[in-house]
Design a protein around this motif. Structure first.
Motif, PDB file in Angstrom:
ATOM      1  N   LEU A  33     -11.016   4.963  14.309  1.00 52.35           N
ATOM      2  CA  LEU A  33     -11.508   6.335  14.160  1.00 52.35           C
ATOM      3  C   LEU A  33     -10.398   7.376  14.067  1.00 52.35           C
ATOM      4  N   PRO A  34      -9.326   7.281  14.863  1.00 45.06           N
ATOM      5  CA  PRO A  34      -8.280   8.316  14.755  1.00 45.06           C
ATOM      6  C   PRO A  34      -7.625   8.392  13.377  1.00 45.06           C
ATOM      7  N   ARG A  35      -7.788   7.360  12.548  1.00 45.56           N
ATOM      8  CA  ARG A  35      -7.179   7.372  11.212  1.00 45.56           C
ATOM      9  C   ARG A  35      -7.985   8.205  10.220  1.00 45.56           C
ATOM     10  N   LEU A  36      -9.188   8.580  10.615  1.00 46.19           N
ATOM     11  CA  LEU A  36     -10.027   9.405   9.743  1.00 46.19           C
ATOM     12  C   LEU A  36      -9.872  10.862  10.160  1.00 46.19           C
ATOM     13  N   PRO A  37      -9.372  11.719   9.280  1.00 42.22           N
ATOM     14  CA  PRO A  37      -9.077  13.098   9.692  1.00 42.22           C
ATOM     15  C   PRO A  37     -10.301  13.957   9.945  1.00 42.22           C
ATOM     16  N   ASP A  38     -11.407  13.673   9.264  1.00 40.68           N
ATOM     17  CA  ASP A  38     -12.599  14.517   9.377  1.00 40.68           C
ATOM     18  C   ASP A  38     -13.503  13.988  10.488  1.00 40.68           C
ATOM     19  N   PRO A  39     -13.823  14.819  11.483  1.00 43.27           N
ATOM     20  CA  PRO A  39     -14.683  14.350  12.574  1.00 43.27           C
ATOM     21  C   PRO A  39     -16.063  13.892  12.096  1.00 43.27           C
ATOM     22  N   ARG A  40     -16.529  14.438  10.980  1.00 44.50           N
ATOM     23  CA  ARG A  40     -17.824  13.993  10.442  1.00 44.50           C
ATOM     24  C   ARG A  40     -17.740  12.557   9.953  1.00 44.50           C
ATOM     25  N   ASP A  41     -16.616  12.193   9.357  1.00 45.99           N
ATOM     26  CA  ASP A  41     -16.432  10.810   8.926  1.00 45.99           C
ATOM     27  C   ASP A  41     -16.327   9.869  10.127  1.00 45.99           C
ATOM     28  N   ARG A  42     -15.643  10.333  11.158  1.00 45.53           N
ATOM     29  CA  ARG A  42     -15.540   9.498  12.366  1.00 45.53           C
ATOM     30  C   ARG A  42     -16.914   9.254  12.972  1.00 45.53           C
ATOM     31  N   ALA A  43     -17.732  10.314  13.023  1.00 49.40           N
ATOM     32  CA  ALA A  43     -19.076  10.162  13.581  1.00 49.40           C
ATOM     33  C   ALA A  43     -19.919   9.224  12.721  1.00 49.40           C
ATOM     34  N   LEU A  44     -19.769   9.296  11.408  1.00 47.54           N
ATOM     35  CA  LEU A  44     -20.532   8.435  10.513  1.00 47.54           C
ATOM     36  C   LEU A  44     -20.141   6.980  10.699  1.00 47.54           C
ATOM     37  N   VAL A  45     -18.854   6.697  10.753  1.00 44.58           N
ATOM     38  CA  VAL A  45     -18.396   5.310  10.932  1.00 44.58           C
ATOM     39  C   VAL A  45     -18.930   4.735  12.242  1.00 44.58           C
ATOM     40  N   GLU A  46     -18.850   5.511  13.292  1.00 44.24           N
ATOM     41  CA  GLU A  46     -19.348   5.040  14.576  1.00 44.24           C
ATOM     42  C   GLU A  46     -20.857   4.770  14.511  1.00 44.24           C
ATOM     43  N   ALA A  47     -21.600   5.686  13.899  1.00 43.29           N
ATOM     44  CA  ALA A  47     -23.053   5.509  13.791  1.00 43.29           C
ATOM     45  C   ALA A  47     -23.396   4.279  12.956  1.00 43.29           C
ATOM     46  N   ILE A  48     -22.688   4.062  11.860  1.00 42.38           N
ATOM     47  CA  ILE A  48     -22.945   2.888  11.018  1.00 42.38           C
ATOM     48  C   ILE A  48     -22.691   1.604  11.792  1.00 42.38           C
ATOM     49  N   CYS A  49     -21.587   1.545  12.506  1.00 40.64           N
ATOM     50  CA  CYS A  49     -21.237   0.312  13.224  1.00 40.64           C
ATOM     51  C   CYS A  49     -22.253  -0.007  14.320  1.00 40.64           C
ATOM     52  N   PHE A  50     -22.652   0.998  15.069  1.00 39.38           N
ATOM     53  CA  PHE A  50     -23.660   0.756  16.111  1.00 39.38           C
ATOM     54  C   PHE A  50     -24.979   0.319  15.488  1.00 39.38           C
ATOM     55  N   ALA A  51     -25.408   0.998  14.433  1.00 41.19           N
ATOM     56  CA  ALA A  51     -26.678   0.645  13.798  1.00 41.19           C
ATOM     57  C   ALA A  51     -26.629  -0.762  13.217  1.00 41.19           C
ATOM     58  N   ALA A  52     -25.519  -1.114  12.598  1.00 41.60           N
ATOM     59  CA  ALA A  52     -25.396  -2.438  11.992  1.00 41.60           C
ATOM     60  C   ALA A  52     -25.468  -3.545  13.038  1.00 41.60           C
ATOM     61  N   LEU A  53     -24.833  -3.334  14.172  1.00 41.72           N
ATOM     62  CA  LEU A  53     -24.837  -4.373  15.205  1.00 41.72           C
ATOM     63  C   LEU A  53     -26.174  -4.439  15.925  1.00 41.72           C
ATOM     64  N   ARG A  54     -26.815  -3.290  16.126  1.00 44.45           N
ATOM     65  CA  ARG A  54     -28.135  -3.310  16.770  1.00 44.45           C
ATOM     66  C   ARG A  54     -29.164  -4.016  15.886  1.00 44.45           C
ATOM     67  N   GLN A  55     -28.983  -3.927  14.570  1.00 46.27           N
ATOM     68  CA  GLN A  55     -29.926  -4.555  13.633  1.00 46.27           C
ATOM     69  C   GLN A  55     -29.324  -5.791  12.966  1.00 46.27           C
ATOM     70  N   HIS A  56     -28.356  -6.398  13.627  1.00 45.33           N
ATOM     71  CA  HIS A  56     -27.633  -7.521  13.031  1.00 45.33           C
ATOM     72  C   HIS A  56     -28.578  -8.645  12.615  1.00 45.33           C
ATOM     73  N   ALA A  57     -29.520  -9.012  13.477  1.00 49.27           N
ATOM     74  CA  ALA A  57     -30.424 -10.124  13.177  1.00 49.27           C
ATOM     75  C   ALA A  57     -31.288  -9.814  11.953  1.00 49.27           C
ATOM     76  N   ARG A  58     -31.747  -8.583  11.835  1.00 47.53           N
ATOM     77  CA  ARG A  58     -32.577  -8.187  10.696  1.00 47.53           C
ATOM     78  C   ARG A  58     -31.775  -8.215   9.403  1.00 47.53           C
ATOM     79  N   HIS A  59     -30.542  -7.745   9.469  1.00 52.76           N
ATOM     80  CA  HIS A  59     -29.684  -7.767   8.288  1.00 52.76           C
ATOM     81  C   HIS A  59     -29.402  -9.202   7.850  1.00 52.76           C
ATOM     82  N   GLU A  60     -29.112 -10.059   8.808  1.00 57.26           N
ATOM     83  CA  GLU A  60     -28.823 -11.460   8.474  1.00 57.26           C
ATOM     84  C   GLU A  60     -30.050 -12.146   7.869  1.00 57.26           C
TER      85      GLU A  60
END
Length: 431
Positions: A33-60
């Motif tokens: 996250l610190p490599r992304l200068p825009d805080p909105r991008d950091r928030a998006l990456v974090e949200a995507i990663c949490f959502a992807a792992l919470r729905q990992h079984a459905r995605h698979e």
């Protein structure tokens, strides 16, 4: 590469490390996250990663249904990128045109131009048809499902549902820097309305997470981020004023810091087996302005001969290593990484901590055994076994703030009053 594609690339690399290399989500995000200068991008990456792992079984399940051949193991980043795309379209509900376009561009940026068409086709199918439905418990490994069903038959569905949801953001107000109500007013002025939790004197709840940079006075030590269930440890231990206290597994330092915020005259020794993690404790103390008189040692708490000076402790906190099954909503990668074989080692560590540290407790003193687990073997049964082999140990009842009385400690389940799953058992040594 556009900023949108860069965010998806970052998320895919984090997920690849977590899903395929067994890395920690928390650690990978801390690096990425610190490599992304825009805080909105950091928030998006974090949200995507949490959502992807919470729905990992459905995605698979969706990938298995829609692909004639599975993604090769050597191409884990492509598989991770597909999870990134699914998370945007499903759990996060982002605009499909932007989500698909940025994810396809990310495939090219990752050197997967030949598979960009496949990424586009799969995401368009997900947009049209929705992802394949799976049972909510499918995210949990079978061995862990079996244990949960055995331990909590009536509560099983609720535990699974709460663990798949988003957690509120809990704050702990540093009472040495001002009162909770005053800080609540400061949050309101900053556009961050918070609510108090009865019975938790230092806790405030924000429904939506926000970067700590938006929290008034965070850098000055006015507030910390800590779930209310973890804050309750200070109440459950409740050492007498000026007591000599041991925190045997202290990193990252939030619970020790909370004790010191309440009583700056505690004589506190914070141990952790990992010197690098102990530096996080030191940094936490420095930010909060506590612990000037606290002592920090890198040591194995069970090897008391290497660190104990022979003076008894009035209170001991054993926040024991555990399966972390009570905090899956905050660390969804637990369900990918935890193995049934891990539990035997954790149970042995917990037992050795209790047996090694009990003789260091002064007569009449209290030891608080705590975990962020919901498994009875780590909690109720661990305490029952300790009481059976320790004649001078007495279980001290706690009040309903600490969850349901199991007969050998109190258990809070995930999501109850918006808190994490947590276990507390207060043990007193006979005088």
């Amino acid at each position: 590469m556009s900023a949108g594609a860069a965010s998806r690339v970052a998320a895919a690399r984090v997920l690849d490390a977590v899903m395929h290399d067994g890395r920690s989500l928390k650690g990978e995000l801390a690096s990425a996250l610190p490599r992304l200068p825009d805080p909105r991008d950091r928030a998006l990456v974090e949200a995507i990663c949490f959502a992807a792992l919470r729905q990992h079984a459905r995605h698979e399940a969706s990938l298995a249904a829609w692909m004639a051949k599975p993604v090769p193991r050597r191409d884990g980043v492509l598989r991770a990128l597909l999870h990134v795309g699914f998370a945007q379209l499903d759990a996060l509900g982002l605009a499909p045109h932007a989500a698909v376009g940025a994810t396809v561009e990310a495939a090219r940026a990752l050197g997967r131009s030949r598979q960009a068409g496949l990424v586009n086709a799969l995401l368009r199918r997900a947009q049209r048809e929705g992802l394949v439905d799976v049972a909510p418990e499918a995210a949990w490994p079978e061995w862990l499902q079996a244990r949960l069903r055995s331990d909590w038959p009536a509560e099983f569905d609720g535990i699974v549902a709460a663990s798949a949801g988003r957690a509120p953001m809990w704050l702990r107000v540093n009472r040495r820097r001002g009162g909770r109500q005053a800080y609540c007013d400061r949050l309101a002025e900053a556009g961050l309305p918070a609510t108090e939790q009865p019975g938790f004197d230092d806790a405030l709840r924000l429904e939506d997470a926000t970067p700590v940079t938006r929290l008034p006075g965070f850098d000055d030590g006015d507030v910390s981020v800590q779930d209310a269930a973890a804050q309750a440890v200070a109440d459950a231990l409740s050492p007498p004023p000026g007591a000599r206290v041991l925190d045997a597994c202290a990193a990252p330092g939030g619970k020790s810091a909370h004790l010191l915020e309440r009583d700056p005259f505690l004589r506190l020794l914070a141990l952790d087996i990992d010197p690098a993690r102990l530096e996080k404790v030191r940094a936490t103390f420095a930010r909060l302005g506590v612990g000037a008189a606290a002592e920090l040692k890198a040591a194995d708490a069970t090897d008391t001969a290497t660190w104990w000076d022979g003076e008894s402790f009035d209170a001991i906190l054993v926040d024991a290593p555990c399966s972390a099954t009570g905090i899956v909503r905050r660390q969804p990668d637990i369900l990918l990484h935890r193995r049934g074989s891990d539990l035997d080692g954790l149970l042995d560590t917990q037992r050795r901590l209790l047996d090694a540290l009990w003789p260091l407790l002064a007569p009449g003193g209290s030891l608080l055994y705590a975990t962020c687990s919901v498994l009875r073997d780590e909690n109720q049964r661990q305490v029952e076994a300790f009481l059976a082999r320790t004649p001078d140990a007495i279980l001290v009842p706690l009040d309903p703030r600490f969850g349901a009385d199991t007969g050998a400690g109190h258990q809070r389940l995930p999501g109850e009053a918006g808190m994490d799953g947590f276990f507390y058992a207060r043990l007193q040594r006979r005088s």
